[in-house]
Scaffold this motif. Structure first.
Motif, PDB file in Angstrom:
ATOM      1  N   MET A  10       0.639  -1.419   0.079  1.00  0.00           N
ATOM      2  CA  MET A  10       0.362   0.160  -0.162  1.00  0.00           C
ATOM      3  C   MET A  10       0.528   1.335  -0.292  1.00  0.00           C
ATOM      4  O   MET A  10       1.900   1.350   0.160  1.00  0.00           O
ATOM      5  CB  MET A  10      -0.842  -0.102   0.704  1.00  0.00           C
ATOM      6  CG  MET A  10      -1.497  -1.489   1.394  1.00  0.00           C
ATOM      7  SD  MET A  10      -3.236  -1.178   2.479  1.00  0.00           S
ATOM      8  CE  MET A  10      -3.951  -0.179   1.850  1.00  0.00           C
ATOM      9  N   ASP A  11       0.153   2.514  -0.851  1.00  0.00           N
ATOM     10  CA  ASP A  11       1.699   3.355  -0.513  1.00  0.00           C
ATOM     11  C   ASP A  11       1.422   3.613   0.586  1.00  0.00           C
ATOM     12  O   ASP A  11       0.205   4.665   1.025  1.00  0.00           O
ATOM     13  CB  ASP A  11       0.570   4.616  -1.791  1.00  0.00           C
ATOM     14  CG  ASP A  11       0.393   3.604  -3.179  1.00  0.00           C
ATOM     15  OD1 ASP A  11       1.666   3.155  -3.216  1.00  0.00           O
ATOM     16  OD2 ASP A  11      -0.243   4.166  -4.365  1.00  0.00           O
ATOM     17  N   VAL A  12       2.352   4.516   0.748  1.00  0.00           N
ATOM     18  CA  VAL A  12       2.618   5.502   2.280  1.00  0.00           C
ATOM     19  C   VAL A  12       2.846   6.736   1.713  1.00  0.00           C
ATOM     20  O   VAL A  12       4.429   6.972   1.480  1.00  0.00           O
ATOM     21  CB  VAL A  12       3.381   4.511   3.516  1.00  0.00           C
ATOM     22  CG1 VAL A  12       3.861   5.553   4.137  1.00  0.00           C
ATOM     23  CG2 VAL A  12       3.340   3.296   3.433  1.00  0.00           C
ATOM     24  N   PRO A  13       2.507   7.899   2.198  1.00  0.00           N
ATOM     25  CA  PRO A  13       3.173   9.550   2.095  1.00  0.00           C
ATOM     26  C   PRO A  13       4.573   9.826   2.412  1.00  0.00           C
ATOM     27  O   PRO A  13       4.440   8.914   3.465  1.00  0.00           O
ATOM     28  CB  PRO A  13       1.395  10.030   2.535  1.00  0.00           C
ATOM     29  CG  PRO A  13       0.515   9.155   2.810  1.00  0.00           C
ATOM     30  CD  PRO A  13       1.398   7.588   3.206  1.00  0.00           C
ATOM     31  N   GLU A  14       4.960   9.963   2.173  1.00  0.00           N
ATOM     32  CA  GLU A  14       6.234  10.515   2.640  1.00  0.00           C
ATOM     33  C   GLU A  14       5.791  11.162   4.281  1.00  0.00           C
ATOM     34  O   GLU A  14       6.896  10.961   4.944  1.00  0.00           O
ATOM     35  CB  GLU A  14       7.113  11.635   1.737  1.00  0.00           C
ATOM     36  CG  GLU A  14       7.726  11.580   0.521  1.00  0.00           C
ATOM     37  CD  GLU A  14       8.449  11.919  -0.123  1.00  0.00           C
ATOM     38  OE1 GLU A  14       7.833  13.820   0.586  1.00  0.00           O
ATOM     39  OE2 GLU A  14       8.736  11.808  -1.524  1.00  0.00           O
ATOM     40  N   GLY A  15       5.463  11.936   4.640  1.00  0.00           N
ATOM     41  CA  GLY A  15       4.769  12.929   5.432  1.00  0.00           C
ATOM     42  C   GLY A  15       4.779  11.494   6.922  1.00  0.00           C
ATOM     43  O   GLY A  15       5.258  11.890   7.853  1.00  0.00           O
ATOM     44  N   VAL A  16       4.180  10.474   6.425  1.00  0.00           N
ATOM     45  CA  VAL A  16       3.616   9.488   7.307  1.00  0.00           C
ATOM     46  C   VAL A  16       5.276   8.457   8.195  1.00  0.00           C
ATOM     47  O   VAL A  16       5.649   8.506   8.756  1.00  0.00           O
ATOM     48  CB  VAL A  16       2.755   8.731   6.610  1.00  0.00           C
ATOM     49  CG1 VAL A  16       2.714   7.184   7.757  1.00  0.00           C
ATOM     50  CG2 VAL A  16       1.168   9.132   6.829  1.00  0.00           C
ATOM     51  N   THR A  17       6.024   8.362   6.768  1.00  0.00           N
ATOM     52  CA  THR A  17       7.631   7.692   6.688  1.00  0.00           C
ATOM     53  C   THR A  17       8.470   8.777   7.658  1.00  0.00           C
ATOM     54  O   THR A  17       9.207   8.450   8.841  1.00  0.00           O
ATOM     55  CB  THR A  17       7.784   7.312   5.279  1.00  0.00           C
ATOM     56  OG1 THR A  17       6.884   6.547   4.488  1.00  0.00           O
ATOM     57  CG2 THR A  17       8.896   6.897   5.669  1.00  0.00           C
ATOM     58  N   ALA A  18       8.000   9.718   7.314  1.00  0.00           N
ATOM     59  CA  ALA A  18       8.832  11.010   8.194  1.00  0.00           C
ATOM     60  C   ALA A  18       8.417  10.557   9.923  1.00  0.00           C
ATOM     61  O   ALA A  18       9.543  10.450  10.628  1.00  0.00           O
ATOM     62  CB  ALA A  18       9.116  12.035   7.849  1.00  0.00           C
ATOM     63  N   ALA A  19       7.290  10.753  10.135  1.00  0.00           N
ATOM     64  CA  ALA A  19       6.759  10.361  11.676  1.00  0.00           C
ATOM     65  C   ALA A  19       7.495   9.190  12.164  1.00  0.00           C
ATOM     66  O   ALA A  19       7.845   8.625  13.081  1.00  0.00           O
ATOM     67  CB  ALA A  19       5.532  10.648  11.265  1.00  0.00           C
ATOM     68  N   TYR A  20       6.969   8.121  11.384  1.00  0.00           N
ATOM     69  CA  TYR A  20       7.273   6.728  12.347  1.00  0.00           C
ATOM     70  C   TYR A  20       8.956   6.718  12.178  1.00  0.00           C
ATOM     71  O   TYR A  20       9.430   6.095  12.999  1.00  0.00           O
ATOM     72  CB  TYR A  20       7.038   5.734  10.485  1.00  0.00           C
ATOM     73  CG  TYR A  20       7.465   4.292  10.399  1.00  0.00           C
ATOM     74  CD1 TYR A  20       7.761   3.453  11.579  1.00  0.00           C
ATOM     75  CD2 TYR A  20       9.294   3.917   9.945  1.00  0.00           C
ATOM     76  CE1 TYR A  20       8.199   2.631  11.947  1.00  0.00           C
ATOM     77  CE2 TYR A  20       9.623   3.015   9.782  1.00  0.00           C
ATOM     78  CZ  TYR A  20       9.474   2.028  11.163  1.00  0.00           C
ATOM     79  OH  TYR A  20      10.081   1.222  11.008  1.00  0.00           O
ATOM     80  N   GLU A  21       9.945   7.065  11.407  1.00  0.00           N
ATOM     81  CA  GLU A  21      11.114   7.033  11.095  1.00  0.00           C
ATOM     82  C   GLU A  21      11.824   8.348  12.726  1.00  0.00           C
ATOM     83  O   GLU A  21      12.631   7.943  13.621  1.00  0.00           O
ATOM     84  CB  GLU A  21      11.964   8.145  10.177  1.00  0.00           C
ATOM     85  CG  GLU A  21      11.549   6.714   9.274  1.00  0.00           C
ATOM     86  CD  GLU A  21      12.717   7.590   7.518  1.00  0.00           C
ATOM     87  OE1 GLU A  21      12.547   8.779   7.818  1.00  0.00           O
ATOM     88  OE2 GLU A  21      12.544   6.079   6.571  1.00  0.00           O
ATOM     89  N   ARG A  22      10.733   9.996  12.979  1.00  0.00           N
ATOM     90  CA  ARG A  22      11.048   9.812  14.018  1.00  0.00           C
ATOM     91  C   ARG A  22      10.895   9.589  15.018  1.00  0.00           C
ATOM     92  O   ARG A  22      11.377   9.026  15.878  1.00  0.00           O
ATOM     93  CB  ARG A  22      10.552  11.471  14.005  1.00  0.00           C
ATOM     94  CG  ARG A  22      11.006  12.648  13.104  1.00  0.00           C
ATOM     95  CD  ARG A  22      10.336  13.627  13.773  1.00  0.00           C
ATOM     96  NE  ARG A  22       9.039  13.804  13.033  1.00  0.00           N
ATOM     97  CZ  ARG A  22       8.798  14.184  11.314  1.00  0.00           C
ATOM     98  NH1 ARG A  22       9.290  14.231  10.622  1.00  0.00           N
ATOM     99  NH2 ARG A  22       7.261  14.279  11.253  1.00  0.00           N
ATOM    100  N   LEU A  23       9.557   8.672  15.222  1.00  0.00           N
ATOM    101  CA  LEU A  23       9.217   7.470  16.135  1.00  0.00           C
ATOM    102  C   LEU A  23      10.422   6.101  17.033  1.00  0.00           C
ATOM    103  O   LEU A  23      10.428   6.320  18.169  1.00  0.00           O
ATOM    104  CB  LEU A  23       7.982   7.537  16.947  1.00  0.00           C
ATOM    105  CG  LEU A  23       6.282   8.076  16.818  1.00  0.00           C
ATOM    106  CD1 LEU A  23       5.443   7.625  15.753  1.00  0.00           C
ATOM    107  CD2 LEU A  23       6.958   8.733  17.512  1.00  0.00           C
ATOM    108  N   CYS A  24      10.668   5.732  15.737  1.00  0.00           N
ATOM    109  CA  CYS A  24      11.912   5.018  16.506  1.00  0.00           C
ATOM    110  C   CYS A  24      13.586   5.104  16.126  1.00  0.00           C
ATOM    111  O   CYS A  24      13.717   4.642  17.388  1.00  0.00           O
ATOM    112  CB  CYS A  24      11.656   4.060  14.535  1.00  0.00           C
ATOM    113  SG  CYS A  24      11.083   3.446  13.644  1.00  0.00           S
ATOM    114  N   ALA A  25      13.501   6.363  16.283  1.00  0.00           N
ATOM    115  CA  ALA A  25      14.716   7.566  16.529  1.00  0.00           C
ATOM    116  C   ALA A  25      14.511   7.820  17.857  1.00  0.00           C
ATOM    117  O   ALA A  25      15.706   7.789  18.893  1.00  0.00           O
ATOM    118  CB  ALA A  25      15.154   8.420  15.766  1.00  0.00           C
TER     119      ALA A  25
END
Length: 223
Positions: free
Chosen positions: A191-206
């Motif tokens: 499923m397509d994942v918007p860039e803003g969603v991926t960025a939010a996910y990466e910040r939470l991982c960090a």
């Protein structure tokens, strides 16, 4: 404590995970086992409102439910639905599944064994796993229509109902990771994942919200 940035990022993931489907009458409602008895409440409510004539509750136990649901997630869900007035004759229990893929596969097999003709499924999950559950069901049961459903509530209301904000954010991050990596393994559709969603996910991982992130092959069977 959860920072303002982490809270905002969690809101982004929460909104993305919601499929925003409109409930409609389906052949069966399948309540996916988890730590959240609200799934059973919502499945029972949908049954009472006439959206499905039959319920399947599916789920064994996991590391987050073995203490609070020692008889298995599906069995605790069944008991809750009975308390809410759903007749026993309208409930099937699938007690073995330990991940979303098994929830779908084992429920499908159980319904076939029972001779139930299924053309559509009202798939009831936690709000933050609607998209993950949908993508999994579409991969493993492509010939039926999947309608996603969950308890209608805001992120803040959900956190309050669970009583553990960090657990909820960890689960959100885990669900998002699976949307990114499971399609490559053949576990769900892409499923397509918007860039803003991926960025939010990466910040939470960090920020360290990685308790439900898959790190090794041993995690695949349980998540």
């Amino acid at each position: 404590m959860i920072s303002d940035q982490a809270w905002q990022d969690a809101l982004v993931l929460w909104d993305f995970q919601l499929m925003k489907h409109e409930a409609r009458t389906c052949s069966v409602a399948i309540g996916l086992g988890s730590h959240d008895l609200g799934v059973a409440d919502t499945t029972a409510d949908l049954y009472h409102r006439g959206f499905a004539p039959l319920i399947v509750f599916t789920g064994a136990t996991s590391r987050t439910t073995e203490d609070r649901m020692p008889r298995g997630e599906a069995e605790h869900y069944r008991e809750r639905a009975l308390e809410l007035g759903v007749p026993a004759s309208a409930i099937l229990v699938e007690p073995r599944a330990r991940n979303t893929g098994e929830n779908v596969q084992f429920s499908r097999a159980l319904l076939a064994e029972q001779g139930v003709d299924v053309s559509s499924v009202l798939l009831v999950s936690k709000p933050y796993e609607e998209r993950r559950a949908y993508a999994t069901a579409r991969k493993l049961w492509p010939e039926v229509e999947i309608v996603s459903a969950s308890t209608p509530m805001s992120f803040g209301e959900y956190v309050e109902s669970i009583g553990d904000a960090r657990l909820v954010v960890d689960m959100l991050v885990g669900a998002q990771q699976r949307l990114l990596v499971y399609p490559r393994e053949g576990f769900m559709i892409s499923m397509d994942v918007p860039e803003g969603v991926t960025a939010a996910y990466e910040r939470l991982c960090a920020a360290g919200f990685t308790n439900r992130v898959i790190r090794s092959a041993a995690d695949w069977a349980t998540g």
